[in-house]
Design an enzyme around this catalytic site. Sequence first.
Site, mmCIF file in Angstrom:
data_model
loop_
_atom_site.group_PDB
_atom_site.id
_atom_site.type_symbol
_atom_site.label_atom_id
_atom_site.label_comp_id
_atom_site.label_asym_id
_atom_site.label_seq_id
_atom_site.Cartn_x
_atom_site.Cartn_y
_atom_site.Cartn_z
ATOM 1 N N ALA A 269 4.208 -2.545 0.775
ATOM 2 C CA ALA A 269 4.148 -1.091 2.359
ATOM 3 C C ALA A 269 3.503 -2.271 3.387
ATOM 4 C CB ALA A 269 2.885 -0.128 2.332
ATOM 5 N N GLU A 305 -3.254 0.243 4.265
ATOM 6 C CA GLU A 305 -2.026 0.461 6.023
ATOM 7 C C GLU A 305 -2.487 1.488 6.520
ATOM 8 O OE1 GLU A 305 0.041 -1.553 5.541
ATOM 9 O OE2 GLU A 305 -0.279 -2.317 3.671
#
Length: 869
Positions: A269, A305
């Site tokens: 990600a 993230e």
Amino acid sequence: MQLAQPKTIFLKDYKKSPFTIDTINLTIDIFNDVTHVTSTMRILKSDEFKGKNVNLELNGESFILKSIKLNGEALTSEKFQVSSDKLVVLNVALDDFILEIQNDINPETNKACEGFYQSGDQFCTQCEPEGFRKITYFIDRPDVMAKFKTRMTSDKTIFPFLLSNGNRVATGDLPEGRHFMEWEDPFRKPSYLFAMVAGDFDVARDSFITMKGRKIDLEIYVDKGNLKKTAHAMHSLKNSMKWDEDTFGLEYDLNIYMIVAVDSFNMGAMENKGLNIFNSTYTLADEKSATDHDFQNIEGVIGHEYFHNWTGNRVTCRDWFQLTLKEGLTVYRDQEFSSDLLSRAVKRLEDVRALKELQFAEDAGPLSHPIRPSSYIEINNFYTRTIYEKGAEVIRMIETMIGKQNFRKGMDKYFELFDGKAVTTEDFVHAMELASGKNLSQFKNWYSRPGTPTLKINTEFSGGELKIQIDQKYPATNLPVNEGNVLHMPFHIAFLGSDGKLVEQSLELTKLSETFSFKMLEKPILTLNRNFTAPVVIDFPYAFSELLQIMSHETDAYCKYEATQQVYETLLKEDLKLLTESGILNPELSLDFKGALEKLLNDETIDHSFKSYLLTLPSENTLAQENLAPDFDAISLVRNNLQKKLGLTFQSWFLGVHEKLSAPQPFELTPKAYGIRALKNQCLIFLAASMTELGLKKLEVHYKNATNMTEEAQALTEYIKIGVGLDHFAVKGFYEKWKHDSLVMLKWFSALAAHSPKSEALARIEILEKDVLFLKDVPNYLRSLYLTFAKSNLDAFHAKDGSGYQFLADRIKMIDGFNPQVASRASTSFSLINRLDPERKEGMQKALKKIMEGSPSRDTFEVVSKYLA
């Protein structure tokens, strides 16, 4: 013919950019066969270059330049130079000016998954570390931070959603069925954090109220039909936001937080400001199609993230050598997040087990590097276990030495000093020193020393005094290490008495050799590196009986697990010796071991998750790394034999517990439920390995009655491990049942690649890669088949005739032609080259030389050349 050596970049050569970019306005016009990019930048000279004529160098590659204007006037050809990777505007006299650049790109033909590219029916970006230069020209380095405003236009029917960083500020319709969306990010960021997406999605929507009462819109964009698989991701996002507020006082800073799930993605990600782009593997899940491991990975990666918003975005790294500044710190944060939500002890075991098996191997091979490297050819190659997981362990050692309260103060000081800046690892350590008052000068040696240290420990007990001598040993390296680079580390131990009681002791090591003395009535058994306080190898001569005592009495989860692993390894090494010398597989288990394991099995105080870990045998990878010139066939035989012996010896226990844990219950994502499924699967592994009628019947029942993917996928794996063919009802049935779901099919490809018998593995993989469901240019599929084969099916990959090596070399060359990042990662499968016997080493060298034929990418050249050096 000798290949030209790509340029090496050195940390010592870092220089501040002569120019900064204050603002950039991007207009992205997407059409069927081309995307027009217009970039308007306000560029300022750095103070020390004002009043001087200076060349402006902008990074850019793989697109068509259409025009350049400086303060509205087109530049004539003698005022600039263009090469394959740069635009140089010559002799710029102005200190403050506007530069407008127009260029064309083609996302449809971009298969590298860098820059602006097509994934399925969507367009998306990947700009970290140096992908923005494939969109337009920019000073593409992390210490050049600008404010971005982005306007995107497209056909409204094809791409109804046009997304970018920051807050949405305008939308509207345009002639000819087109439309636009405009986004503005109020925070400065480097170009690697830029993102944009164009597509048609299903959208999951929710909101979060921050600790200061602000409402944040949450949106998760997924391919049509996948909306039902977003609930866990949304729940994980909200948990992450709340945890970061509660734990570190960090509140989200934009009005909207978006996640887009795509199938073609080189990484897990990407933390682009306000617009995270995710590999769909780490976004989509439901109980039927995702395993517990998938659910936990999604929670951890979404947390990772999100946490980057502060540790990576608001404070970023000055240069790519400082990558662990954001990644090591953020891995530590996501580990703590998952530990607070799940079982802290089990999460710690999971992290340490991965570190020891994967990162320690990286440290021991030709690609060894410190967490802050001193040089690189291609920065993509340094998104490694060392930078991430070892970097997290270095952060954890700081927290251990200064304490949780001071660590929190240190984080507050870090943001106070450096918010909105691009900084270094030294800056982070300095903030910790200011907050705690502790001198961490020597500790900073961890950032520059490569390899895994070994602590060689000797003891002497006499006259009621125990002396412990600890010597630090470092592996040989060709990398630069300053003289006197001795590591400073915490080291927690305990003394186990004859009464089964433990006395804990916390040490700090600062010298190459030091001795610690303790007064006590009897000689204890030492337990070492409790909770894995330092990422080191322990060299201590435990007696087998001492390991059994630790296995029985230790309360520290890591030390109990480690003692159990060492017991298994002792048995496996003895069996390996017998097989090598006499050709006989040992059919017996020692009485002492059987007694200790039976006690562990029947200990009701051990939770199910932890017990499943204690029953996990050392992997073939671990055993191979601990042997010089490993015999991969023999390792596989003795490990399988030990599993079979345990399955036979304790069959009644495994049958009984499996039956008990099979009682119907609602599907839950709780530590208790995870533990039940983990232990049930562990029982199945041993029952299948027993190859008895009862064991195989239980395998069939388990497969047919599975109500979730955790159990269904495990049964499929066990069938493949016992040697069934592609036409077996489980293999064929799984395919037919799940061929509509690409994420589940990745599990099917991986299981066959990892566990097919050596005699059939390559032929099977050649069949699988021709399957209509195998997408040859999608990174997830390439990893599921080729990397899984090389890193999990060791006896087949390391076949003495070199066929496994040649097969992988052919595939790496093919992949390198369109996706160098995946090719270079696949090349790390050759990491054991220096530990192989002469015949295998020669075969591996031939394969590596084959990869180097022609013109390999910088990514692949850097990895392969180090293995051949």
